[in-house]
Design a protein around this motif. Sequence first.
Motif, PDB file in Angstrom:
ATOM      1  N   ILE A   1       0.578  -0.792   0.124  1.00 21.53           N
ATOM      2  CA  ILE A   1       0.323  -0.056  -0.143  1.00 21.53           C
ATOM      3  C   ILE A   1       0.942   1.406   0.256  1.00 21.53           C
ATOM      4  N   GLU A   2       1.513   1.163   1.024  1.00 22.76           N
ATOM      5  CA  GLU A   2       2.804   2.620   0.874  1.00 22.76           C
ATOM      6  C   GLU A   2       3.197   2.270  -0.794  1.00 22.76           C
ATOM      7  N   TYR A   3       4.632   1.612  -0.901  1.00 20.98           N
ATOM      8  CA  TYR A   3       4.694   1.795  -2.307  1.00 20.98           C
ATOM      9  C   TYR A   3       3.671   1.616  -3.387  1.00 20.98           C
ATOM     10  N   TYR A   4       2.884   1.297  -3.240  1.00 25.58           N
ATOM     11  CA  TYR A   4       1.574   2.175  -3.688  1.00 25.58           C
ATOM     12  C   TYR A   4       1.072   3.035  -4.734  1.00 25.58           C
TER      13      TYR A   4
ATOM     14  N   THR B   1       4.712  19.387  -1.509  1.00 23.57           N
ATOM     15  CA  THR B   1       3.955  19.308  -0.225  1.00 23.57           C
ATOM     16  C   THR B   1       3.761  18.641  -0.049  1.00 23.57           C
ATOM     17  N   LEU B   2       2.878  17.426  -0.480  1.00 27.16           N
ATOM     18  CA  LEU B   2       1.978  16.492   0.076  1.00 27.16           C
ATOM     19  C   LEU B   2       3.057  15.130  -0.951  1.00 27.16           C
ATOM     20  N   ARG B   3       4.317  15.525  -1.807  1.00 24.04           N
ATOM     21  CA  ARG B   3       4.835  14.676  -1.960  1.00 24.04           C
ATOM     22  C   ARG B   3       6.073  14.588  -0.958  1.00 24.04           C
ATOM     23  N   PHE B   4       5.715  15.464  -0.174  1.00 30.94           N
ATOM     24  CA  PHE B   4       7.212  15.587   1.057  1.00 30.94           C
ATOM     25  C   PHE B   4       6.621  15.110   1.949  1.00 30.94           C
ATOM     26  N   VAL B   5       5.668  14.954   1.877  1.00 32.62           N
ATOM     27  CA  VAL B   5       4.586  13.479   3.116  1.00 32.62           C
ATOM     28  C   VAL B   5       5.305  12.107   3.466  1.00 32.62           C
ATOM     29  N   GLN B   6       4.569  12.340   1.811  1.00 30.65           N
ATOM     30  CA  GLN B   6       4.669  10.928   1.236  1.00 30.65           C
ATOM     31  C   GLN B   6       5.920  10.500   1.827  1.00 30.65           C
ATOM     32  N   GLY B   7       7.385  11.426   1.131  1.00 32.26           N
ATOM     33  CA  GLY B   7       8.611  11.184   1.331  1.00 32.26           C
ATOM     34  C   GLY B   7       8.436  10.857   2.955  1.00 32.26           C
ATOM     35  N   ILE B   8       7.875  11.815   4.076  1.00 37.81           N
ATOM     36  CA  ILE B   8       8.535  11.432   4.915  1.00 37.81           C
ATOM     37  C   ILE B   8       7.566  10.071   6.197  1.00 37.81           C
ATOM     38  N   SER B   9       6.474   9.586   5.232  1.00 39.90           N
ATOM     39  CA  SER B   9       5.248   8.409   5.694  1.00 39.90           C
ATOM     40  C   SER B   9       6.364   7.272   5.436  1.00 39.90           C
ATOM     41  N   VAL B  10       7.144   7.020   3.848  1.00 38.96           N
ATOM     42  CA  VAL B  10       7.937   5.876   3.106  1.00 38.96           C
ATOM     43  C   VAL B  10       9.010   5.355   3.998  1.00 38.96           C
TER      44      VAL B  10
ATOM     45  N   MET C   1       1.542   4.739   7.927  1.00 35.38           N
ATOM     46  CA  MET C   1       0.066   4.450   6.788  1.00 35.38           C
ATOM     47  C   MET C   1      -1.431   5.785   6.731  1.00 35.38           C
ATOM     48  N   LEU C   2      -0.930   6.204   7.681  1.00 36.77           N
ATOM     49  CA  LEU C   2      -2.418   6.975   7.709  1.00 36.77           C
ATOM     50  C   LEU C   2      -1.773   8.341   6.896  1.00 36.77           C
ATOM     51  N   MET C   3      -0.906   9.274   6.972  1.00 39.12           N
ATOM     52  CA  MET C   3       0.192   9.957   6.520  1.00 39.12           C
ATOM     53  C   MET C   3       0.357   9.571   4.854  1.00 39.12           C
ATOM     54  N   MET C   4       0.649   8.608   4.995  1.00 39.08           N
ATOM     55  CA  MET C   4       0.835   8.465   3.719  1.00 39.08           C
ATOM     56  C   MET C   4      -0.956   8.332   2.490  1.00 39.08           C
ATOM     57  N   GLY C   5      -1.637   8.060   3.578  1.00 38.34           N
ATOM     58  CA  GLY C   5      -3.567   7.929   3.156  1.00 38.34           C
ATOM     59  C   GLY C   5      -3.899   9.457   2.911  1.00 38.34           C
TER      60      GLY C   5
ATOM     61  N   VAL D   1      13.978  13.481  -1.120  1.00 33.05           N
ATOM     62  CA  VAL D   1      14.833  14.036   0.237  1.00 33.05           C
ATOM     63  C   VAL D   1      13.832  13.479   1.163  1.00 33.05           C
ATOM     64  N   ALA D   2      13.168  13.922   1.654  1.00 35.19           N
ATOM     65  CA  ALA D   2      12.153  13.592   2.780  1.00 35.19           C
ATOM     66  C   ALA D   2      12.415  12.219   3.005  1.00 35.19           C
ATOM     67  N   ARG D   3      12.931  11.061   2.922  1.00 32.77           N
ATOM     68  CA  ARG D   3      12.641   9.426   3.039  1.00 32.77           C
ATOM     69  C   ARG D   3      13.754   8.975   4.287  1.00 32.77           C
ATOM     70  N   PRO D   4      14.564   9.871   3.808  1.00 31.61           N
ATOM     71  CA  PRO D   4      15.668  10.087   5.527  1.00 31.61           C
ATOM     72  C   PRO D   4      15.219  10.395   6.338  1.00 31.61           C
ATOM     73  N   LEU D   5      14.713  12.048   6.023  1.00 32.70           N
ATOM     74  CA  LEU D   5      14.472  12.478   7.634  1.00 32.70           C
ATOM     75  C   LEU D   5      13.069  11.804   8.358  1.00 32.70           C
ATOM     76  N   GLY D   6      11.839  11.244   7.550  1.00 31.26           N
ATOM     77  CA  GLY D   6      11.328   9.939   7.694  1.00 31.26           C
ATOM     78  C   GLY D   6      11.476   8.769   8.721  1.00 31.26           C
ATOM     79  N   GLY D   7      12.979   8.303   8.053  1.00 30.61           N
ATOM     80  CA  GLY D   7      13.253   7.521   8.586  1.00 30.61           C
ATOM     81  C   GLY D   7      14.318   7.794   9.658  1.00 30.61           C
ATOM     82  N   ILE D   8      14.828   8.931   9.913  1.00 27.97           N
ATOM     83  CA  ILE D   8      15.360   9.369  11.205  1.00 27.97           C
ATOM     84  C   ILE D   8      14.227   9.601  12.551  1.00 27.97           C
ATOM     85  N   LEU D   9      12.882  10.171  12.308  1.00 33.98           N
ATOM     86  CA  LEU D   9      12.209  10.283  12.814  1.00 33.98           C
ATOM     87  C   LEU D   9      11.535   9.324  13.269  1.00 33.98           C
ATOM     88  N   PHE D  10      11.232   8.558  12.017  1.00 33.91           N
ATOM     89  CA  PHE D  10      10.323   6.810  12.862  1.00 33.91           C
ATOM     90  C   PHE D  10      11.515   6.468  13.362  1.00 33.91           C
TER      91      PHE D  10
END
Length: 453
Positions: A43-46, A140-149, A111-115, A85-94
């Motif tokens: 679901i996340e990667y979809y 901005t929405l793409r950034f949220v996607q990156g944090i989530s995944v 999952m909630l953030m990505m949806g 770019v947001a993915r490492p930040l998401g990795g660090i936070l999560f």
Amino acid sequence: MSSPTDQQLPQQQGPDAGSPASGSLNTKDLRRVLGSSLMGSVIEYYDFILYATAAALIFDKVFFANLGPGVALFASFGTLAVGYVARPLGGILFGHYGDRIGRKKMLVLSMLMMGFATVAIGFLPTTAQIGVLAPVILVTLRFVQGISVGGEWGGATLMALEHAPAHKRGFAAAFANAGGPAGGLLATFVVSGVSAATGDQFLVWGWRIPFILSAVLILVGMLIRLKVAETPVFQELEQEAARRQQKQRTPLMDVLRLHPRVVVLTLIASLGFYCCQGILTSWGVSVAVQSGVERSDVLNLKGVAAVFTIIVCFYTARLSDRIGRRTVLTIGGVGGILFAFPALYLMHTGAVWAFAIAVIVGNGVIQGFLAGPIGAYISEQFPANVRYTGASLAYQGAATLGAGFTPMIATALVMLAGGSYLFVGFFWIGILAMGLVAVRMSREGAELSPKRH
């Protein structure tokens, strides 16, 4: 070639992924855990890869139509890169909270953030309707996607790996990694089906349907994910910390202070996997369409390649439990180096059969060899108490540098070379070669025995 820090890993880990705690799960429980990791990642990667497909085929015409074709595509890939770019930040936070309060809680939040972000993109007005505000909101929405995944992969991988017996960790971790191509497969076929059904209206409103459909997938995923228990490894860590009355840790600082070499090696080792993805499934899609291959054929072949990736991913993950992660990753890296220039030539011919060979061999087989053992390989390099943070930082850093910027870099290299893909080939081979060196410098994490050799 392991450093003293690496050699101390078993003592620092405390509970390990192969601890007896994992043996307390019966077969039904383990199936539920693996199914949850797979479904959640799908679901996340979809959602995440759906955006990559749209960036290659749609967004340059919908949100950047006022720019020239080449610049519009570059700008579209630029918004794609924001998510990486947001993915490492998401990795660090999560990872920080996943190592402190648990893997499961972070997976539900991701999952909630990505949806939310994906469905919002489906309802986003175009540039023609609200002007420059449209691409700003899109970014901005793409950034949220990156944090989530960025937070999803580490948690899903550890949920599977830390529940599994030691001799099956590679295979278990592959369920999270297989979610990537499976989610990409689902996204590709949905976009292809909607494109065929809406025809000329696809670029007007049809492209929104795959994004809005994410709401249904998120609901199903949440129902599955909420039923899965926290990993036994983390439960043991919590009990141990309570007994010792340990102070709250800062996992990121521990990773950077105690394991910097491991972070660098695992990040570089993962670059080849993501470079293949960026060139073959993002940049290569636009190249094939521009070279004359029908959009529907490109999307369908991309989906077929994803099927091969899933099959090869599980096979090589199981193989890595027998012969080692490093050996399997080495085979994939060498294969990628040998196939780089042939793949680029095939993508530029404009023939359907040529693109089919390029994407099935490159994305299906070679990337499958690299994807299969990568989750277990990275996770096993870090001790359990900082594993979520360390593994996420390395893997998501590679995602940013590898897949996030590769389409932009490839586009720029082609322009720099006057239309030739020569520089792209050397760039691709260089990344794969660096990954091979890093893998060979890493320690072997798989617990092999003579019977499994």
